[in-house]
Design an enzyme around this catalytic site. Structure first.
Site, PDB file in Angstrom:
ATOM      1  N   GLU A   1      -9.221   3.548   1.619  1.00  0.00           N
ATOM      2  CA  GLU A   1      -8.618   3.669   0.282  1.00  0.00           C
ATOM      3  C   GLU A   1      -7.497   2.673   0.024  1.00  0.00           C
ATOM      4  O   GLU A   1      -7.228   2.324  -1.110  1.00  0.00           O
ATOM      5  CB  GLU A   1      -8.099   5.096   0.076  1.00  0.00           C
ATOM      6  CG  GLU A   1      -6.709   5.395   0.647  1.00  0.00           C
ATOM      7  CD  GLU A   1      -6.609   5.241   2.162  1.00  0.00           C
ATOM      8  OE1 GLU A   1      -7.648   5.401   2.838  1.00  0.00           O
ATOM      9  OE2 GLU A   1      -5.511   4.938   2.658  1.00  0.00           O
TER      10      GLU A   1
ATOM     11  N   LYS B   1     -10.459  12.709   7.616  1.00  0.00           N
ATOM     12  CA  LYS B   1      -9.995  12.275   8.945  1.00  0.00           C
ATOM     13  C   LYS B   1      -9.993  13.441   9.922  1.00  0.00           C
ATOM     14  O   LYS B   1      -9.995  14.601   9.526  1.00  0.00           O
ATOM     15  CB  LYS B   1      -8.550  11.753   8.833  1.00  0.00           C
ATOM     16  CG  LYS B   1      -8.410  10.387   8.231  1.00  0.00           C
ATOM     17  CD  LYS B   1      -6.958   9.932   8.311  1.00  0.00           C
ATOM     18  CE  LYS B   1      -6.783   8.555   7.704  1.00  0.00           C
ATOM     19  NZ  LYS B   1      -7.545   7.498   8.392  1.00  0.00           N
TER      20      LYS B   1
ATOM     21  N   ARG C   1      -7.302  -0.524   0.642  1.00  0.00           N
ATOM     22  CA  ARG C   1      -7.806  -1.760   0.043  1.00  0.00           C
ATOM     23  C   ARG C   1      -8.182  -1.554  -1.424  1.00  0.00           C
ATOM     24  O   ARG C   1      -8.161  -2.496  -2.210  1.00  0.00           O
ATOM     25  CB  ARG C   1      -8.979  -2.294   0.873  1.00  0.00           C
ATOM     26  CG  ARG C   1     -10.155  -1.377   0.965  1.00  0.00           C
ATOM     27  CD  ARG C   1     -11.066  -1.712   2.131  1.00  0.00           C
ATOM     28  NE  ARG C   1     -10.495  -1.354   3.427  1.00  0.00           N
ATOM     29  CZ  ARG C   1     -11.030  -1.653   4.601  1.00  0.00           C
ATOM     30  NH1 ARG C   1     -12.168  -2.320   4.663  1.00  0.00           N
ATOM     31  NH2 ARG C   1     -10.450  -1.284   5.719  1.00  0.00           N
TER      32      ARG C   1
ATOM     33  N   LYS D   1       0.860  -1.192   0.000  1.00  0.00           N
ATOM     34  CA  LYS D   1       0.000   0.000   0.000  1.00  0.00           C
ATOM     35  C   LYS D   1       0.892   1.236   0.000  1.00  0.00           C
ATOM     36  O   LYS D   1       1.694   1.443   0.899  1.00  0.00           O
ATOM     37  CB  LYS D   1      -0.896  -0.001   1.239  1.00  0.00           C
ATOM     38  CG  LYS D   1      -1.649   1.318   1.465  1.00  0.00           C
ATOM     39  CD  LYS D   1      -2.605   1.247   2.654  1.00  0.00           C
ATOM     40  CE  LYS D   1      -3.206   2.621   2.969  1.00  0.00           C
ATOM     41  NZ  LYS D   1      -4.152   2.588   4.106  1.00  0.00           N
TER      42      LYS D   1
HETATM   43  N1  BES Z   1      -4.366   4.505   6.694  1.00  0.00           N
HETATM   44  C1  BES Z   1      -5.553   4.230   7.417  1.00  0.00           C
HETATM   45  C2  BES Z   1      -5.316   3.230   8.557  1.00  0.00           C
HETATM   46  C3  BES Z   1      -4.460   3.696   9.688  1.00  0.00           C
HETATM   47  C4  BES Z   1      -5.009   4.408  10.737  1.00  0.00           C
HETATM   48  C5  BES Z   1      -3.130   3.351   9.730  1.00  0.00           C
HETATM   49  C6  BES Z   1      -4.224   4.804  11.802  1.00  0.00           C
HETATM   50  C7  BES Z   1      -2.346   3.732  10.798  1.00  0.00           C
HETATM   51  C8  BES Z   1      -2.898   4.456  11.827  1.00  0.00           C
HETATM   52  C9  BES Z   1      -6.599   3.619   6.513  1.00  0.00           C
HETATM   53  O1  BES Z   1      -6.612   4.100   5.216  1.00  0.00           O
HETATM   54  C10 BES Z   1      -7.945   3.947   7.097  1.00  0.00           C
HETATM   55  O2  BES Z   1      -8.283   5.088   7.133  1.00  0.00           O
HETATM   56  N2  BES Z   1      -8.663   2.905   7.541  1.00  0.00           N
HETATM   57  C11 BES Z   1      -9.956   3.052   8.127  1.00  0.00           C
HETATM   58  C12 BES Z   1     -10.854   2.036   7.479  1.00  0.00           C
HETATM   59  C13 BES Z   1     -12.315   2.221   7.753  1.00  0.00           C
HETATM   60  C14 BES Z   1     -12.820   3.488   7.106  1.00  0.00           C
HETATM   61  C15 BES Z   1     -13.055   1.032   7.221  1.00  0.00           C
HETATM   62  C16 BES Z   1      -9.842   2.803   9.624  1.00  0.00           C
HETATM   63  O3  BES Z   1      -9.082   1.921  10.031  1.00  0.00           O
HETATM   64  O4  BES Z   1     -10.483   3.523  10.384  1.00  0.00           O
HETATM   65 ZN    ZN Z   2      -4.791   4.772   4.533  1.00  0.00          ZN
HETATM   66 MN    MN Z   3      -7.727   5.862   4.997  1.00  0.00          MN
END
Ligand code: BES
Ligand code: ZN
Ligand code: MN
Length: 523
Positions: free
Chosen positions: A369, A297, A371, A285
């Site tokens: 994003e 976010k 995935r 990724k």
């Molecule tokens: N990059 C983030 C995941 C992440 C969060 C990595 C904090 C490291 C620290 C990823 O793209 C994301 O935003 N995931 C969401 C998925 C959800 C919307 C299904 C998450 O984990 O909240």
């Molecule tokens: Zn991310």
């Molecule tokens: Mn994200």
């Protein structure tokens, strides 16, 4: 009208005021081996508990007629493992100061990882004690052990200092000298097994630590081209937006379209195994910044999302480590690169995109994003290469980091026979894994009402649902492993022999060793 003075002026302005990009990157600390103890300056000396000085310690003790033993007694240094004590060197040695490092009990057989940690611990202590890390002499007359100490020391000397303007904070360690009983053997063992791994980790940390105004999809590609330029048997292919539209990579295209900095898919092949042998494909990724997109976010921790390309960096780093050793194996690294930004051109929650596989995806959250870019990366990697093993590396979910924190990366697979091998390799290398569930319910949770799948949903917030989504784009018959490195890819605290805040380059030590143990030199 004379325009050239204006042109010249603007040229000068761009040269002087272009941002951070102008700062020079550091290069990895060089490791030298020697059989000679130094006779001036400072020294780092490893000693055991119970007054066991070891080979080099004994040499210094004899030279100083018991002076070293005496100095240790006076300070009551116990030499417990990973402890240290600074002493004034006995006169006869010609040295100034000696930083003693505790090696624990001599009889205790330590693993490679522990020797690495000791080397790293020593380098970091020394960096805080002296302006430059001095020569290092541990009582290790075994070639491999000395090389492991050197590996730890090389990584332990890492620091990301390019943006300090204060020269004192920039202190760069150009090289570290390690004293060994056999210079030639240790040097060749180090070059053959470890130096490319240390360099790979160094470069991966450097790229991952960069802010997102410096590393974006195109500059990520340029940076890795630079790192890989002297390595043999490598071919690089890069897909841009037009290529993505051509081959129907609608998922990664959708993530990238909100940004001024267009997405890329970087594909690096290292084919040095048997011709026609199925390669190991690593798909990472590579979100160079994750704002969440329209599903924005929260601000406080958003800056950390510059690390959201750590999986892609570790995929390339692993390839660098393996290729740098000249390993007899076929490996492909795929970096699925995009910047996830909100804008008038960004994709929306509810949008439906068609992935390269032909499967349609409903976007429930533009913040899921990773995935999406991996859906196209995985499908491409799986169908183009028929891999012997396909591995995902991704900072995919906050859920993963909440579950296993900084200690383990959750591991997911549909091929459970791979689990013990991976867990074992994690323990040996220090990149530790924890096996997590993936079952039919996780696949059910991402079924969409008006498309084939959805990227998020009320029952799909977790790391397992994320894994199920990734698996949807890999054939069930392809051995596939997903490592969710969201919790372990970076940190602000000390990490064994990498005690510098920021990227950890998680996965390189693990996968380099895994590939070596299970895929190289196949008859
Ligand atoms: N990059 C983030 C995941 C992440 C969060 C990595 C904090 C490291 C620290 C990823 O793209 C994301 O935003 N995931 C969401 C998925 C959800 C919307 C299904 C998450 O984990 O909240
Ligand atoms: Zn991310
Ligand atoms: Mn994200």
């Amino acid at each position: 009208m004379k325009t050239w003075p204006l042109l010249l002026l603007s040229l000068i302005l761009t040269l002087n005021f272009s941002p951070a990009v102008a700062n020079k990157n550091s290069s990895p600390t060089q490791i030298n081996f020697t059989q000679q103890l130094p006779t001036t300056g400072n020294l780092i000396l490893g000693v055991y508990t119970d007054g066991e000085l070891g080979q080099f310690g004994n040499q210094i003790n004899r030279q100083s007629e018991g002076g070293l033993q005496h100095a240790i007694k006076t300070t009551e240094f116990k030499a417990e493992i990973k402890s240290s004590q600074l002493i004034t060197a006995p006169k006869a040695t010609g040295l100034a100061q000696i930083l003693l490092i505790g090696l624990g009990e001599k009889s205790a057989e330590q693993s490679n990882l522990v020797w690495q940690e000791l080397g790293g611990y020593a380098a970091q202590k020394a960096a805080k004690t002296f302006s430059q890390i001095p020569s290092m002499a541990f009582d290790v007359n075994h070639t491999n052990t000395t090389a492991q100490v050197a590996f730890g020391a090389q990584l332990g000397s890492y620091a990301f200092t390019k943006y300090y303007t204060d020269k004192k904070r920039q202190t760069i360690q150009k090289n570290i000298t390690i004293v060994t009983a056999d210079e030639a053997a240790t040097t060749s063992h180090y070059k053959q097994e470890l130096s490319s791994v240390a360099e790979a980790i160094w470069y991966t940390r450097d790229v991952s630590n960069e802010p997102a105004n410096v590393i974006y999809p195109a500059s990520f590609v340029a940076r890795w081209r630079q790192y890989l330029k002297d390595i043999k048997n490598i071919t690089i292919k890069v897909f841009d937006e037009a290529d993505m539209l051509d081959i129907n990579m609608g998922a990664i295209y959708g993530v990238g379209r909100g940004s001024q900095r267009p997405p890329r898919m970087m594909v690096v092949e290292y084919m040095n195994g048997k011709k026609g042998d199925a390669p190991i494909v690593l798909v990472g990724k590579g979100i160079t910044f994750d704002t969440g997109g329209i599903s924005l976010k929260n601000p406080p921790n958003m800056w950390n999302m510059k690390y959201d390309m750590s999986g892609a960096a570790s995929a390339l780093g692993t390839l660098y480590a393996v290729a740098g050793r000249g390993a007899k194996v076929n490996v492909v690294a795929i970096a699925a690169l995009a910047e996830n930004m909100p804008s008038a051109n960004a994709q929306r929650p509810g949008d439906i995109v068609t992935s390269m596989s032909g499967k349609t995806i409903q976007i429930r959250s533009t913040d899921a994003e990773g995935r999406l870019v991996l859906a196209d990366g995985n499908y491409y990697g799986d169908t183009k290469y028929n891999p012997a093993l396909l591995i995902n590396l991704a900072t995919l979910t906050g859920s993963a980091s909440r579950a296993t924190g900084k200690d383990y990366a959750p591991m997911f697979t549909r091929h459970d026979e791979l689990v013990p091998q991976f867990i074992e390799m994690g323990k040996l290398t220090g990149d530790q894994l924890w096996h997590m569930p993936l079952n039919d319910n996780h696949f059910k949770a991402i079924e969409a009402d008006i498309a084939d799948v959805m990227n998020s949903g009320p029952d799909a917030p977790g790391a397992s649902a994320g894994a199920a989504f990734l698996a949807t784009f890999v054939r069930e018959t392809t051995p596939w492993v997903h490592l969710d490195i969201a919790g372990v890819a970076w940190g602000s605290n000390a990490i064994p022999f990498k005690d510098s805040p920021g990227s950890t380059a998680f996965g390189i030590r693990l996968l380099n060793a895994y590939i070596k143990a299970h895929h190289e030199n196949k008859p």
